[in-house]
Motif scaffolding. Structure first.
Motif, PDB file in Angstrom:
ATOM      1  N   VAL A  34       0.853  -1.182   0.000  1.00 15.46           N
ATOM      2  CA  VAL A  34       0.000   0.000   0.000  1.00 15.46           C
ATOM      3  C   VAL A  34       0.889   1.232   0.000  1.00 15.46           C
ATOM      4  CG1 VAL A  34      -1.658   1.311   1.373  1.00 15.46           C
ATOM      5  CG2 VAL A  34      -1.931  -1.156   1.127  1.00 15.46           C
ATOM      6  N   TYR A  35       0.662   2.126  -0.952  1.00 12.22           N
ATOM      7  CA  TYR A  35       1.445   3.356  -1.060  1.00 12.22           C
ATOM      8  C   TYR A  35       0.626   4.529  -0.555  1.00 12.22           C
ATOM      9  CZ  TYR A  35       4.251   0.401  -4.040  1.00 12.22           C
ATOM     10  OH  TYR A  35       5.016  -0.624  -4.505  1.00 12.22           O
ATOM     11  N   PRO A  36       1.194   5.356   0.304  1.00 15.98           N
ATOM     12  CA  PRO A  36       0.450   6.492   0.832  1.00 15.98           C
ATOM     13  C   PRO A  36       0.296   7.606  -0.188  1.00 15.98           C
ATOM     14  CG  PRO A  36       2.693   6.518   1.683  1.00 15.98           C
ATOM     15  CD  PRO A  36       2.560   5.270   0.861  1.00 15.98           C
ATOM     16  N   ILE A  37      -0.765   8.379  -0.056  1.00 13.75           N
ATOM     17  CA  ILE A  37      -0.971   9.573  -0.874  1.00 13.75           C
ATOM     18  C   ILE A  37      -0.891  10.771   0.066  1.00 13.75           C
ATOM     19  CG2 ILE A  37      -2.564  10.829  -2.377  1.00 13.75           C
ATOM     20  CD1 ILE A  37      -3.839   8.096  -3.061  1.00 13.75           C
ATOM     21  N   CYS A  38       0.107  11.636  -0.162  1.00 15.30           N
ATOM     22  CA  CYS A  38       0.304  12.819   0.669  1.00 15.30           C
ATOM     23  C   CYS A  38      -0.050  14.066  -0.131  1.00 15.30           C
ATOM     24  CB  CYS A  38       1.752  12.897   1.151  1.00 15.30           C
ATOM     25  SG  CYS A  38       2.179  11.574   2.274  1.00 15.30           S
ATOM     26  N   SER A  39      -1.020  14.832   0.344  1.00 14.69           N
ATOM     27  CA  SER A  39      -1.458  16.049  -0.349  1.00 14.69           C
ATOM     28  C   SER A  39      -1.782  15.755  -1.817  1.00 14.69           C
ATOM     29  CB  SER A  39      -0.398  17.140  -0.250  1.00 14.69           C
ATOM     30  OG  SER A  39      -0.120  17.413   1.095  1.00 14.69           O
ATOM     31  N   LYS A  40      -2.516  14.654  -2.040  1.00 11.55           N
ATOM     32  CA  LYS A  40      -2.972  14.221  -3.363  1.00 11.55           C
ATOM     33  C   LYS A  40      -1.842  13.745  -4.271  1.00 11.55           C
ATOM     34  CE  LYS A  40      -7.195  16.919  -3.353  1.00 11.55           C
ATOM     35  NZ  LYS A  40      -8.054  17.869  -4.079  1.00 11.55           N
ATOM     36  N   ILE A  41      -0.633  13.643  -3.723  1.00  9.22           N
ATOM     37  CA  ILE A  41       0.485  13.135  -4.514  1.00  9.22           C
ATOM     38  C   ILE A  41       0.842  11.738  -4.018  1.00  9.22           C
ATOM     39  CG2 ILE A  41       2.895  13.490  -5.175  1.00  9.22           C
ATOM     40  CD1 ILE A  41       2.370  16.515  -4.582  1.00  9.22           C
ATOM     41  N   PRO A  42       0.703  10.732  -4.859  1.00  5.07           N
ATOM     42  CA  PRO A  42       1.051   9.384  -4.426  1.00  5.07           C
ATOM     43  C   PRO A  42       2.552   9.207  -4.255  1.00  5.07           C
ATOM     44  CG  PRO A  42       0.083   9.370  -6.639  1.00  5.07           C
ATOM     45  CD  PRO A  42       0.208  10.795  -6.227  1.00  5.07           C
ATOM     46  N   ILE A  43       2.933   8.591  -3.155  1.00  3.06           N
ATOM     47  CA  ILE A  43       4.354   8.344  -2.880  1.00  3.06           C
ATOM     48  C   ILE A  43       4.667   6.923  -3.343  1.00  3.06           C
ATOM     49  CG2 ILE A  43       6.171   8.464  -1.150  1.00  3.06           C
ATOM     50  CD1 ILE A  43       4.550  11.075  -1.448  1.00  3.06           C
ATOM     51  N   LEU A  44       5.113   6.821  -4.581  1.00  2.00           N
ATOM     52  CA  LEU A  44       5.342   5.496  -5.161  1.00  2.00           C
ATOM     53  C   LEU A  44       6.790   5.057  -4.963  1.00  2.00           C
ATOM     54  CD1 LEU A  44       3.214   5.777  -8.401  1.00  2.00           C
ATOM     55  CD2 LEU A  44       2.586   4.815  -6.192  1.00  2.00           C
ATOM     56  N   LEU A  45       7.139   4.862  -3.708  1.00  2.00           N
ATOM     57  CA  LEU A  45       8.475   4.390  -3.353  1.00  2.00           C
ATOM     58  C   LEU A  45       8.328   3.135  -2.516  1.00  2.00           C
ATOM     59  CD1 LEU A  45      10.037   7.793  -2.243  1.00  2.00           C
ATOM     60  CD2 LEU A  45      10.459   6.592  -4.381  1.00  2.00           C
ATOM     61  N   LYS A  46       9.124   2.138  -2.821  1.00  2.00           N
ATOM     62  CA  LYS A  46       9.018   0.896  -2.066  1.00  2.00           C
ATOM     63  C   LYS A  46       9.345   1.124  -0.591  1.00  2.00           C
ATOM     64  CE  LYS A  46      10.220  -3.967  -2.088  1.00  2.00           C
ATOM     65  NZ  LYS A  46      11.192  -5.003  -2.474  1.00  2.00           N
ATOM     66  N   SER A  47      10.260   2.083  -0.321  1.00  3.38           N
ATOM     67  CA  SER A  47      10.643   2.359   1.061  1.00  3.38           C
ATOM     68  C   SER A  47       9.498   2.990   1.860  1.00  3.38           C
ATOM     69  CB  SER A  47      11.863   3.282   1.100  1.00  3.38           C
ATOM     70  OG  SER A  47      11.589   4.487   0.417  1.00  3.38           O
ATOM     71  N   GLU A  48       8.527   3.606   1.148  1.00  2.00           N
ATOM     72  CA  GLU A  48       7.396   4.237   1.832  1.00  2.00           C
ATOM     73  C   GLU A  48       6.174   3.336   1.854  1.00  2.00           C
ATOM     74  OE1 GLU A  48       7.484   7.247   3.294  1.00  2.00           O
ATOM     75  OE2 GLU A  48       9.611   7.337   2.812  1.00  2.00           O
ATOM     76  N   ALA A  49       6.257   2.215   1.165  1.00  2.00           N
ATOM     77  CA  ALA A  49       5.095   1.333   1.055  1.00  2.00           C
ATOM     78  C   ALA A  49       4.867   0.560   2.359  1.00  2.00           C
ATOM     79  CB  ALA A  49       5.288   0.359  -0.091  1.00  2.00           C
ATOM     80  N   ILE A  50       3.614   0.233   2.558  1.00  2.00           N
ATOM     81  CA  ILE A  50       3.222  -0.530   3.744  1.00  2.00           C
ATOM     82  C   ILE A  50       2.761  -1.898   3.268  1.00  2.00           C
ATOM     83  CG2 ILE A  50       1.599  -0.634   5.683  1.00  2.00           C
ATOM     84  CD1 ILE A  50       1.295   2.547   5.018  1.00  2.00           C
ATOM     85  N   ASN A  51       3.327  -2.939   3.855  1.00  2.00           N
ATOM     86  CA  ASN A  51       2.901  -4.289   3.507  1.00  2.00           C
ATOM     87  C   ASN A  51       1.725  -4.678   4.385  1.00  2.00           C
ATOM     88  OD1 ASN A  51       2.600  -7.080   3.148  1.00  2.00           O
ATOM     89  ND2 ASN A  51       4.732  -7.281   2.543  1.00  2.00           N
ATOM     90  N   ILE A  52       0.548  -4.772   3.807  1.00  2.00           N
ATOM     91  CA  ILE A  52      -0.642  -5.001   4.628  1.00  2.00           C
ATOM     92  C   ILE A  52      -0.712  -6.443   5.132  1.00  2.00           C
ATOM     93  CG2 ILE A  52      -1.998  -3.122   3.627  1.00  2.00           C
ATOM     94  CD1 ILE A  52      -3.387  -5.115   1.862  1.00  2.00           C
ATOM     95  N   LEU A  53       0.122  -7.295   4.595  1.00  2.00           N
ATOM     96  CA  LEU A  53       0.142  -8.676   5.101  1.00  2.00           C
ATOM     97  C   LEU A  53       0.817  -8.760   6.460  1.00  2.00           C
ATOM     98  CD1 LEU A  53       1.018 -10.771   1.918  1.00  2.00           C
ATOM     99  CD2 LEU A  53      -1.195 -10.477   3.021  1.00  2.00           C
ATOM    100  N   GLU A  54       1.670  -7.764   6.767  1.00  2.00           N
ATOM    101  CA  GLU A  54       2.413  -7.789   8.028  1.00  2.00           C
ATOM    102  C   GLU A  54       1.625  -7.195   9.170  1.00  2.00           C
ATOM    103  OE1 GLU A  54       6.060  -5.797   7.195  1.00  2.00           O
ATOM    104  OE2 GLU A  54       6.843  -7.412   5.961  1.00  2.00           O
ATOM    105  N   LYS A  55       0.480  -6.578   8.858  1.00  2.00           N
ATOM    106  CA  LYS A  55      -0.310  -5.941   9.924  1.00  2.00           C
ATOM    107  C   LYS A  55      -1.163  -6.962  10.666  1.00  2.00           C
ATOM    108  CE  LYS A  55      -0.555  -1.097   8.850  1.00  2.00           C
ATOM    109  NZ  LYS A  55      -1.449   0.044   8.602  1.00  2.00           N
TER     110      LYS A  55
END
Ligand SMILES: [Zn+2]
Length: 55
Positions: A34-55
């Protein structure tokens, strides 16, 4: 974020299609990332991504 814009976005990991998730994120179903969207700009970086399987 409209669907037209969404068509131009692809996952930085697998180049797959991203889908809007809970209005604040973009999700790649292939890696369950899951990639966050900050101020309508998607942050498409693997380092910023959240793995929802780990939650
Ligand atoms: Zn992906």
């Amino acid at each position: 974020m409209n669907r037209f814009f969404l068509n131009f976005l692809s996952c930085p990991v697998c180049q797959g299609q991203l889908l809007l998730y809970k209005r604040e994120f973009l999700i790649c179903h292939k890696e369950q990332l899951v990639y966050p969207i900050c101020s309508k700009i998607p942050i498409l970086l693997k380092s910023e991504a959240i793995n929802i399987l780990e939650k």
